[in-house]
Design an enzyme around this catalytic site. Structure first.
Site, PDB file in Angstrom:
ATOM      1  N   ASP A 115       0.900  11.102  -5.920  1.00 44.22           N
ATOM      2  CA  ASP A 115       0.611  11.140  -7.350  1.00 44.22           C
ATOM      3  C   ASP A 115      -0.387  12.259  -7.599  1.00 44.22           C
ATOM      4  O   ASP A 115      -0.957  12.823  -6.671  1.00 44.22           O
ATOM      5  CB  ASP A 115       0.167   9.773  -7.885  1.00 44.22           C
ATOM      6  CG  ASP A 115      -1.088   9.285  -7.237  1.00 44.22           C
ATOM      7  OD1 ASP A 115      -1.745  10.078  -6.549  1.00 44.22           O
ATOM      8  OD2 ASP A 115      -1.433   8.108  -7.424  1.00 44.22           O
ATOM      9  N   SER A 116      -0.573  12.608  -8.859  1.00 46.43           N
ATOM     10  CA  SER A 116      -1.275  13.856  -9.166  1.00 46.43           C
ATOM     11  C   SER A 116      -2.785  13.740  -9.160  1.00 46.43           C
ATOM     12  O   SER A 116      -3.487  14.741  -9.201  1.00 46.43           O
ATOM     13  CB  SER A 116      -0.836  14.350 -10.535  1.00 46.43           C
ATOM     14  OG  SER A 116      -1.274  13.436 -11.525  1.00 46.43           O
ATOM     15  N   GLY A 117      -3.290  12.508  -9.154  1.00 50.61           N
ATOM     16  CA  GLY A 117      -4.717  12.318  -9.279  1.00 50.61           C
ATOM     17  C   GLY A 117      -5.145  12.092 -10.717  1.00 50.61           C
ATOM     18  O   GLY A 117      -6.249  11.640 -10.973  1.00 50.61           O
ATOM     19  N   GLY A 118      -4.265  12.399 -11.634  1.00 45.08           N
ATOM     20  CA  GLY A 118      -4.599  12.237 -13.052  1.00 45.08           C
ATOM     21  C   GLY A 118      -5.015  10.810 -13.373  1.00 45.08           C
ATOM     22  O   GLY A 118      -6.073  10.573 -13.962  1.00 45.08           O
ATOM     23  N   PHE A 119      -4.206   9.860 -12.952  1.00 41.56           N
ATOM     24  CA  PHE A 119      -4.487   8.461 -13.278  1.00 41.56           C
ATOM     25  C   PHE A 119      -5.840   8.012 -12.728  1.00 41.56           C
ATOM     26  O   PHE A 119      -6.612   7.334 -13.406  1.00 41.56           O
ATOM     27  CB  PHE A 119      -3.366   7.560 -12.731  1.00 41.56           C
ATOM     28  CG  PHE A 119      -3.514   6.123 -13.128  1.00 41.56           C
ATOM     29  CD1 PHE A 119      -3.180   5.712 -14.413  1.00 41.56           C
ATOM     30  CD2 PHE A 119      -3.995   5.179 -12.231  1.00 41.56           C
ATOM     31  CE1 PHE A 119      -3.335   4.375 -14.791  1.00 41.56           C
ATOM     32  CE2 PHE A 119      -4.151   3.853 -12.603  1.00 41.56           C
ATOM     33  CZ  PHE A 119      -3.815   3.454 -13.884  1.00 41.56           C
ATOM     34  N   ASP A 137      -1.386  14.781 -15.466  1.00 43.77           N
ATOM     35  CA  ASP A 137      -1.252  14.336 -16.850  1.00 43.77           C
ATOM     36  C   ASP A 137      -2.446  13.487 -17.257  1.00 43.77           C
ATOM     37  O   ASP A 137      -3.236  13.077 -16.416  1.00 43.77           O
ATOM     38  CB  ASP A 137       0.018  13.489 -17.019  1.00 43.77           C
ATOM     39  CG  ASP A 137      -0.037  12.198 -16.215  1.00 43.77           C
ATOM     40  OD1 ASP A 137      -0.763  12.159 -15.193  1.00 43.77           O
ATOM     41  OD2 ASP A 137       0.618  11.223 -16.584  1.00 43.77           O
ATOM     42  N   GLN A 158       4.631  10.471 -21.337  1.00 51.27           N
ATOM     43  CA  GLN A 158       3.528   9.629 -21.838  1.00 51.27           C
ATOM     44  C   GLN A 158       3.765   9.351 -23.320  1.00 51.27           C
ATOM     45  O   GLN A 158       4.753   9.787 -23.893  1.00 51.27           O
ATOM     46  CB  GLN A 158       2.178  10.342 -21.626  1.00 51.27           C
ATOM     47  CG  GLN A 158       1.749  10.459 -20.171  1.00 51.27           C
ATOM     48  CD  GLN A 158       1.315   9.142 -19.542  1.00 51.27           C
ATOM     49  OE1 GLN A 158       1.302   8.086 -20.172  1.00 51.27           O
ATOM     50  NE2 GLN A 158       0.958   9.194 -18.245  1.00 51.27           N
ATOM     51  N   GLY A 186       2.010   5.603 -17.844  1.00 51.30           N
ATOM     52  CA  GLY A 186       1.227   4.938 -18.882  1.00 51.30           C
ATOM     53  C   GLY A 186       1.680   3.538 -19.189  1.00 51.30           C
ATOM     54  O   GLY A 186       1.299   2.961 -20.207  1.00 51.30           O
ATOM     55  N   ASP A 224       6.997   2.071  -7.649  1.00 51.18           N
ATOM     56  CA  ASP A 224       5.914   1.893  -6.684  1.00 51.18           C
ATOM     57  C   ASP A 224       4.966   0.867  -7.266  1.00 51.18           C
ATOM     58  O   ASP A 224       4.857   0.743  -8.488  1.00 51.18           O
ATOM     59  CB  ASP A 224       5.133   3.199  -6.446  1.00 51.18           C
ATOM     60  CG  ASP A 224       4.131   3.459  -7.552  1.00 51.18           C
ATOM     61  OD1 ASP A 224       4.541   3.912  -8.626  1.00 51.18           O
ATOM     62  OD2 ASP A 224       2.932   3.166  -7.370  1.00 51.18           O
ATOM     63  N   CYS A 261      14.498 -14.793   6.463  1.00 49.10           N
ATOM     64  CA  CYS A 261      13.881 -13.487   6.208  1.00 49.10           C
ATOM     65  C   CYS A 261      13.852 -12.687   7.511  1.00 49.10           C
ATOM     66  O   CYS A 261      13.532 -13.228   8.569  1.00 49.10           O
ATOM     67  CB  CYS A 261      12.463 -13.659   5.654  1.00 49.10           C
ATOM     68  SG  CYS A 261      11.559 -12.098   5.502  1.00 49.10           S
ATOM     69  N   CYS A 284      11.852 -10.183   8.329  1.00 51.70           N
ATOM     70  CA  CYS A 284      10.602  -9.453   8.581  1.00 51.70           C
ATOM     71  C   CYS A 284       9.941  -9.905   9.879  1.00 51.70           C
ATOM     72  O   CYS A 284      10.248 -10.990  10.384  1.00 51.70           O
ATOM     73  CB  CYS A 284       9.645  -9.625   7.396  1.00 51.70           C
ATOM     74  SG  CYS A 284       8.569 -11.060   7.541  1.00 51.70           S
ATOM     75  N   CYS A 344       8.300 -13.504   9.688  1.00 50.49           N
ATOM     76  CA  CYS A 344       9.203 -14.665   9.611  1.00 50.49           C
ATOM     77  C   CYS A 344      10.068 -14.827  10.859  1.00 50.49           C
ATOM     78  O   CYS A 344      10.478 -15.939  11.192  1.00 50.49           O
ATOM     79  CB  CYS A 344      10.097 -14.556   8.381  1.00 50.49           C
ATOM     80  SG  CYS A 344       9.168 -14.691   6.845  1.00 50.49           S
ATOM     81  N   HIS A 400       5.478  -9.060   5.464  1.00 48.46           N
ATOM     82  CA  HIS A 400       6.490  -9.896   4.798  1.00 48.46           C
ATOM     83  C   HIS A 400       6.732  -9.420   3.363  1.00 48.46           C
ATOM     84  O   HIS A 400       7.872  -9.244   2.930  1.00 48.46           O
ATOM     85  CB  HIS A 400       6.086 -11.371   4.785  1.00 48.46           C
ATOM     86  CG  HIS A 400       6.983 -12.188   3.898  1.00 48.46           C
ATOM     87  ND1 HIS A 400       8.203 -12.664   4.306  1.00 48.46           N
ATOM     88  CD2 HIS A 400       6.852 -12.518   2.581  1.00 48.46           C
ATOM     89  CE1 HIS A 400       8.795 -13.272   3.285  1.00 48.46           C
ATOM     90  NE2 HIS A 400       8.000 -13.202   2.223  1.00 48.46           N
TER      91      HIS A 400
HETATM   92 ZN   LIG Z   1       9.352 -12.582   6.018  1.00 49.13          ZN
END
Ligand SMILES: [Zn+2]
Length: 393
Positions: free
Chosen positions: A89-93, A143, A194, A221, A271, A309, A311, A314, A340
């Site tokens: 990410d740009s760092g803006g946030f 931004d 935005q 945003g 994300d 699951c 993972c 599990c 998990h």
């Molecule tokens: Zn799991």
């Protein structure tokens, strides 16, 4: 290069080709803010839990260890031994959300470091240079993310400036990609839409940035305090004005339900810190809703977090054991919970892609959402207390 393989309603199933591999979308990007997934999850771990893309943070890496150092170490991929696409990410946030004091000018933002308070400046060119040093696969434009509660007049002024910043980002990135010692000369640039919750500003901005032929477009945003209904409304309003033949990225979102609803509105990159942050607090996602593994009823529970699951947690361990690890403040407890949750998110994206391919997305979404309601009432308060105690210890 972005290629749509199948459409099901507005849901898109596509492939996005990068120099670091091909991404199957819709995709969840796993948040490794300071080049590490919090909870002791390594890049090697990511290979075993269906993940495709890692997201890292420009602002944090610029402050520590410094993008110059990462550049000298050969870029972020080498530095963290990651062979997957990385988005920065740009760092803006962060400049707007973390810095204590800040002054926004046409040239960029003056602010103080949240670590030691020293004075810093970041503008579009600085953000691009830092991201070029990091050598990420995808760089985000710099931004301003105006508050969801900001007035129309302010948001309009801010978005106009963000458009001018985007032009500067593009120009600087083109220059950096052409330099001899650039880590990743094929670095791609995503623009960010935005406009807070104002339809007219969002649409006008989407049209303007779409003319720039960028590698992808994000909706920014959101998930900053507006309701889910407002967020879906913005997506319904703005996504039709973004190029369909480019990836659409909804930044920082969200719950499994948010993702399911947004895919249905044409979004294909996501994300969110929820799976790792909640995992560290013993708050776990399952197909029947989220559970708090610290609840007393799991004390003697000899079943996995979720039957079936795939993972690493599990496949081998019981709820009783993982609960014990968290209670005892053992790092392994957090690690298993985060593994998990990340698997849950990334595996859900696999299911989403399969459902779109079969043309059954609406039916899949409905079934998944209904299933996840079952445990929804479990409290997560204990989890936060445990995490707090663990940090103290
Ligand atoms: Zn799991």
């Amino acid at each position: 290069m972005y290629k749509i393989l199948k459409k099901d309603g507005n849901a898109k199933r596509a492939e996005f080709t990068t120099v670091h591999g091909t991404v199957q979308t819709p995709v969840f990007m796993n948040v490794a803010t300071v080049a590490a997934i919090k909870g002791g999850v390594s890049t090697e771990d990511l290979e075993g839990i269906d993940t495709q893309v890692v997201l890292s943070n420009t602002y944090h890496l610029h402050l520590r260890p410094g993008d110059e150092l990462v550049y000298r170490m050969g870029g972020l991929h080498k530095f963290m031994s990651c062979n997957k696409p990385i988005l920065t990410d740009s760092g803006g946030f962060q400049v707007f959300s973390l810095a204590k004091t800040r002054k926004i000018k046409e040239e960029g933002v003056y602010f103080h470091s949240h670590i030691d308070g020293h004075k810093l400046f970041m503008g579009p060119e600085e953000s691009m240079r830092i991201q070029s040093h990091l050598g990420s696969t995808i760089a985000m434009a710099f931004d301003e993310c105006p508050s969801a509660k900001a007035e129309h007049e302010y948001v309009q002024m801010s978005v106009d400036r963000t458009t001018r910043w985007l032009l500067r980002c593009k120009k600087e990135m083109d220059r950096l990609n052409g330099l001899e010692y650039t880590v990743n000369p094929h670095q791609m640039l995503f623009g960010i839409n935005q406009g807070a919750i104002f339809d007219d500003i969002r649409i006008e901005h989407a049209k303007r940035i779409s003319e720039l032929d960028l590698d992808g477009y994000a909706v920014g945003g959101l998930a900053v305090g507006e309701s889910h209904e407002e967020m879906y409304h913005v997506l319904d309003t703005v996504v039709p004005f973004l190029p369909e033949n480019k990836p659409t990225y909804l930044m920082g979102v969200g719950t499994p339900a948010n993702i399911l609803e947004s895919v249905d509105r044409g979004v294909d990159f996501f994300d969110c810190v929820y799976p790792s942050r909640n995992g560290r607090h013993g708050h776990l996602y399952t197909n029947r809703g989220h559970i708090n593994i610290l609840n007393a009823k799991y004390e003697m529970d000899d079943t996995p977090i979720e039957e079936g699951c795939g993972c690493p947690a599990c496949r081998r361990y019981t709820k009783a054991y993982i609960r014990h690890l968290l209670k005892a403040g053992e790092m392994l407890g957090m690690r298993l919970c985060v593994l998990h949750n990340l698997y849950f998110y990334n595996h859900m994206m696999t299911e989403i892609r399969e459902a779109i391919e079969k043309g059954e997305y609406k039916a899949y979404k409905k079934k998944k959402l209904e299933g996840m309601l079952e445990f929804d009432s479990e409290t997560i308060a204990d989890g936060y207390n445990i995490a707090r105690n663990w940090r103290k210890g």
